[in-house]
Design an enzyme around this catalytic site. Sequence first.
Site, PDB file in Angstrom:
ATOM      1  N   TYR A   1       8.454   2.311   3.969  1.00 23.40           N
ATOM      2  CA  TYR A   1       7.235   1.915   5.640  1.00 23.40           C
ATOM      3  C   TYR A   1       6.025   2.951   5.121  1.00 23.40           C
ATOM      4  O   TYR A   1       5.129   3.090   5.608  1.00 23.40           O
ATOM      5  CB  TYR A   1       7.553   1.909   6.321  1.00 23.40           C
TER       6      TYR A   1
ATOM      7  N   LYS B   1      -0.068   3.461  11.779  1.00 24.92           N
ATOM      8  CA  LYS B   1       0.541   2.570  13.585  1.00 24.92           C
ATOM      9  C   LYS B   1       0.259   3.414  14.314  1.00 24.92           C
ATOM     10  O   LYS B   1       0.405   2.861  15.190  1.00 24.92           O
ATOM     11  CB  LYS B   1       1.824   2.148  12.600  1.00 24.92           C
TER      12      LYS B   1
END
Length: 286
Positions: free
Chosen positions: A156, A163
């Site tokens: 990720y 994020k």
Amino acid sequence: MSTKMQLTGTYAVTGVLNDHSLAWRIAERLQKGGANVIVTCQTKELLASVQELAGNAGIQTVLVCDMEKPDEMAAFFAELKKHAPLSGFVHGAGYSDRKELVGRLVDMSRENYARTILVSCYSFLECCRYVEPLLADCGKILTLTFGGSLASCDNYNGMGVAKAALEAAVRGAARDLGGREIAVNALSPTTMRTTAARSVQDPYPLAYTWIATSLFGRITKPEEVASWGVFLLSSLSDGMTGEVVYIDCGKRSSGMPPKRNAKLVADMSGKYNPLSKSGETPAAKE
């Protein structure tokens, strides 16, 4: 939440790729609730397929907006002004080079880092700036995030950084827009079977870990994202802003797998092969 909730007003939902998009799930639920919905896709190449999807749901207006291009952003919001005042706006954009989601975060290129932050975070602030004068008082702004902002996750990498920045941007924008009681919030579901998830190489360790550790022993359902999205875009959430709402089946509050998930953990560890190329696992079927 009941799908029979009656909504009024106009909502713009950006970042629709296909019927697996979380932004689409929210748009579809808004439409079913009686709202007038406008959706966007990123490129002209996607326009025909998104128009067909929208048309089948009764959504008439589909616009194109590539949030990396300032001219397209300006043109999109100029068109959106014709539909003002808006009751709500959904930011659904996100990007990182899938080749750099694997490996080490510290090896992420400068170019991909800048692009990841631009599309996944800065575009949200830009949208807030553009849409603020188009929103009615007490209007709603919503974006989508993920728990990779709170803890590191394999495969990720830069998206976790983006994020985390996005969630900080939500808090800052909520402060800026609070004078007119414009609410700014984020929705954080588990990993799900979306186009974005498919861009993650070997997503199954993340899905397995989430399922095993969550208090419900599963991942978030698309209809749950839609329901919470509508809640945060409706008057039911009045008085709430600057928040990240976790619909993660209890994963964030769980430090280890519940005992009742022991068999699930054993079954999954036996079935998961990180070298397998079949791509067919229990997590993929959720």
